[in-house]
Design a protein around this motif. Structure first.
Motif, PDB file in Angstrom:
ATOM      1  N   TYR A 328      15.091  70.371  42.484  1.00 13.14           N
ATOM      2  CA  TYR A 328      15.412  71.383  41.473  1.00 13.14           C
ATOM      3  C   TYR A 328      16.776  72.042  41.658  1.00 13.14           C
ATOM      4  O   TYR A 328      17.165  72.895  40.856  1.00 13.14           O
ATOM      5  CB  TYR A 328      14.307  72.437  41.434  1.00 13.14           C
ATOM      6  CG  TYR A 328      12.977  71.853  41.019  1.00 13.14           C
ATOM      7  CD1 TYR A 328      12.796  71.337  39.741  1.00 13.14           C
ATOM      8  CD2 TYR A 328      11.907  71.784  41.917  1.00 13.14           C
ATOM      9  CE1 TYR A 328      11.584  70.764  39.358  1.00 13.14           C
ATOM     10  CE2 TYR A 328      10.690  71.223  41.540  1.00 13.14           C
ATOM     11  CZ  TYR A 328      10.541  70.719  40.265  1.00 13.14           C
ATOM     12  OH  TYR A 328       9.338  70.157  39.893  1.00 13.14           O
ATOM     13  N   PRO A 353      10.386  75.476  37.815  1.00 16.99           N
ATOM     14  CA  PRO A 353      11.077  75.577  36.532  1.00 16.99           C
ATOM     15  C   PRO A 353      10.101  75.492  35.367  1.00 16.99           C
ATOM     16  O   PRO A 353       9.040  74.863  35.464  1.00 16.99           O
ATOM     17  CB  PRO A 353      12.031  74.374  36.555  1.00 16.99           C
ATOM     18  CG  PRO A 353      12.297  74.155  38.013  1.00 16.99           C
ATOM     19  CD  PRO A 353      11.002  74.475  38.714  1.00 16.99           C
ATOM     20  N   ASP A 354      10.472  76.122  34.249  1.00 16.65           N
ATOM     21  CA  ASP A 354       9.564  76.244  33.113  1.00 16.65           C
ATOM     22  C   ASP A 354       9.217  74.918  32.457  1.00 16.65           C
ATOM     23  O   ASP A 354       8.156  74.780  31.851  1.00 16.65           O
ATOM     24  CB  ASP A 354      10.171  77.180  32.056  1.00 16.65           C
ATOM     25  CG  ASP A 354      10.277  78.612  32.556  1.00 16.65           C
ATOM     26  OD1 ASP A 354       9.503  78.965  33.463  1.00 16.65           O
ATOM     27  OD2 ASP A 354      11.148  79.349  32.056  1.00 16.65           O
ATOM     28  N   HIS A 355      10.099  73.938  32.563  1.00 17.38           N
ATOM     29  CA  HIS A 355       9.817  72.674  31.875  1.00 17.38           C
ATOM     30  C   HIS A 355       8.586  71.997  32.469  1.00 17.38           C
ATOM     31  O   HIS A 355       8.294  72.138  33.656  1.00 17.38           O
ATOM     32  CB  HIS A 355      11.023  71.739  31.950  1.00 17.38           C
ATOM     33  CG  HIS A 355      11.255  71.166  33.334  1.00 17.38           C
ATOM     34  ND1 HIS A 355      12.128  71.740  34.234  1.00 17.38           N
ATOM     35  CD2 HIS A 355      10.722  70.078  33.959  1.00 17.38           C
ATOM     36  CE1 HIS A 355      12.130  71.034  35.350  1.00 17.38           C
ATOM     37  NE2 HIS A 355      11.290  70.015  35.218  1.00 17.38           N
ATOM     38  N   ALA A 356       7.878  71.299  31.632  1.00 16.53           N
ATOM     39  CA  ALA A 356       6.695  70.569  32.085  1.00 16.53           C
ATOM     40  C   ALA A 356       7.118  69.401  32.971  1.00 16.53           C
ATOM     41  O   ALA A 356       8.188  68.819  32.773  1.00 16.53           O
ATOM     42  CB  ALA A 356       5.897  70.054  30.885  1.00 16.53           C
ATOM     43  N   CYS A 358       7.939  65.944  34.332  1.00 19.68           N
ATOM     44  CA  CYS A 358       8.262  64.740  33.574  1.00 19.68           C
ATOM     45  C   CYS A 358       7.647  63.512  34.228  1.00 19.68           C
ATOM     46  O   CYS A 358       8.341  62.642  34.739  1.00 19.68           O
ATOM     47  CB  CYS A 358       9.769  64.578  33.437  1.00 19.68           C
ATOM     48  SG  CYS A 358      10.663  64.579  35.002  1.00 19.68           S
TER      49      CYS A 358
END
Length: 433
Positions: A328, A353-356, A358
């Motif tokens: 990250y 981090p906010d993203h799902a 991957c």
């Protein structure tokens, strides 16, 4: 001659650390006992014998040159340039004088001022590092080629890593972070190095990307052992269903693949085949304790940040922070100041981090990091059976740790870069030892 080089050489930062380690040396040790049903001990030897016996270096021509040389001193080396500096010494790129073929090989020489060490009360730290380096014989750890004194300076000659360190390399990557596959590779090699250190009873206590150097072939070398804690560990073989703590149930125990590098065809006995496929190698100094306040602020474990005593679990916490940063591009608990960072480590929640995620690999990575960054050292992944539990996590599924040295390293941007990237907030003046 040493004084002239130490005063006049221009610093380059390939070997210097951009985050600095803090230390407060008040240490207490207790001997480690094994939990296993089958244990074994390695024969002991003197420091001189240990330096001479490096089985994994048996075919290394560089090591053979030093084995055949006696009474080496400073005059046997020519210094090329300075490649690192600290508050108690400097690191130089050097060559061994002699035959033309040997003169082309490059080494790293640490030159440390013993008078400065004594003045700063860091003599014991330097002695600890030299003691550890005499013990090491592993592909992912430095090989000690020679050590000698020149006037009031101590000189240590070791391997030179031309690829820089992982902190500087990360800053060269897109978005200043490694791909999941590259992070997995580097994490695997660091894990193998930690396992070896713990097998020797050494708690590293200073894992960070700056201390993970990259060789010219792309594989890693863990360096800097001045903050390490030396204890006792008894390497052992355990049944996977045998737990030292009845309440301990590591999440990583879902897929055990011990001794995966050994084919059952090598064992004639069916009984031995069954045993070999159903055992874990465990080498963890679980009973070592220290009250020292050591480490780098962003990497210290909650028990250290809170001023409590600590043990082997601090390395597994740092390993979790290391993986997080590789993936990250930042550490998980960094604050606006050192004090804020320590408060966040001790009390703040772990967040991603906010993203799902991957894909499955990142899901597994987050699960592994969460297990390693458990604030309770007794429940932290790796605290009981060390690398034996961490290796079996799904994040490393399909990876043969015993053959990781044969895996082609990832091609990452900046692998030939010679200068380190901008540093984080420092905790104290950096010392080479």
């Amino acid at each position: 001659m040493v004084d002239e080089f130490v005063r006049n050489s221009d610093p380059e930062q390939l070997y210097s650390s951009t985050k600095t380690s803090m230390s407060s040396d008040t240490t207490s040790l207790s001997h480690c006992t094994s939990f296993s049903r089958l244990s074994f001990e390695f024969p002991t030897s003197s420091p001189e014998q240990t330096v001479a016996l490096k089985p994994h270096r048996s075919s290394d021509s560089s090591f053979q040159v030093f084995r055949c040389s006696t009474n080496l001193n400073f005059r046997d080396f020519s210094l090329v340039r300075q490649i690192g500096s600290g508050d108690i010494g400097r690191v130089y790129l050097c060559r061994l004088r002699g035959a033309e073929t040997e003169g082309r090989r490059l080494y790293a020489m640490k030159v440390v001022d013993n008078e400065v060490l004594a003045m700063k009360k860091k003599t014991q730290r330097a002695e600890t590092e030299r003691k550890i380096m005499r013990m090491l014989d592993h592909p992912f750890l430095p090989t000690l080629y020679a050590e000698f004194d020149a006037s009031h300076f101590s000189c240590v000659v070791m391997e030179y890593c031309s690829g820089g360190d992982l902190h500087s390399l990360r800053h060269k990557q897109p978005q200043k972070r490694f791909s999941l596959s590259s992070a997995r590779f580097y994490a695997a090699e660091v894990l193998v190095a930690l396992e070896y250190l713990h097998m020797l009873g050494i708690i590293y206590r200073d894992l960070k990307p700056e201390n993970v150097l990259v060789r010219s072939d792309g594989h890693i070398m863990l360096t800097d052992f001045d903050l390490s804690l030396c204890s006792d560990a008894i390497p052992a073989v355990e049944s996977p269903d045998f737990s030292p703590d009845p309440d301990y149930s590591p999440r990583a125990s879902r897929s055990l693949t011990p001794f995966s590098c050994i084919s059952n065809r090598l064992f004639r006995s069916k009984k031995i085949q069954t045993i070999a496929s159903n055992r874990l190698f465990v080498a963890e100094p679980v009973s070592a304790r220290s009250c020292s306040f050591v480490g780098t602020h962003e990497y210290v474990a909650p028990e250290v940040a809170s001023g409590r005593s600590h043990g082997n679990a601090v390395d597994w916490w740092a390993f979790g922070v290391f993986i997080y940063e590789m993936i990250y591009g930042r550490t998980p608990f960094a604050g606006v100041s050192n004090e804020a960072t320590l408060r966040s480590i001790a009390k703040g929640p772990l967040s991603f981090p906010d993203h799902a995620p991957c894909g499955a690999s990142e899901v597994h990575a987050r699960d592994l990091i969460s297990g390693l960054l458990n604030k309770d050292p007794n429940r932290r992944l790796g605290s009981k059976r060390g690398a034996a539990d961490v290796k079996t996590h799904p994040f490393f599924k399909g990876l043969n740790f015993a053959l990781i040295r044969s895996v082609t390293p990832p091609g990452v941007a900046g692998i030939k870069r010679q200068k380190t990237s901008p540093s984080r907030q420092q905790t104290a003046p950096f010392g080479i030892f």
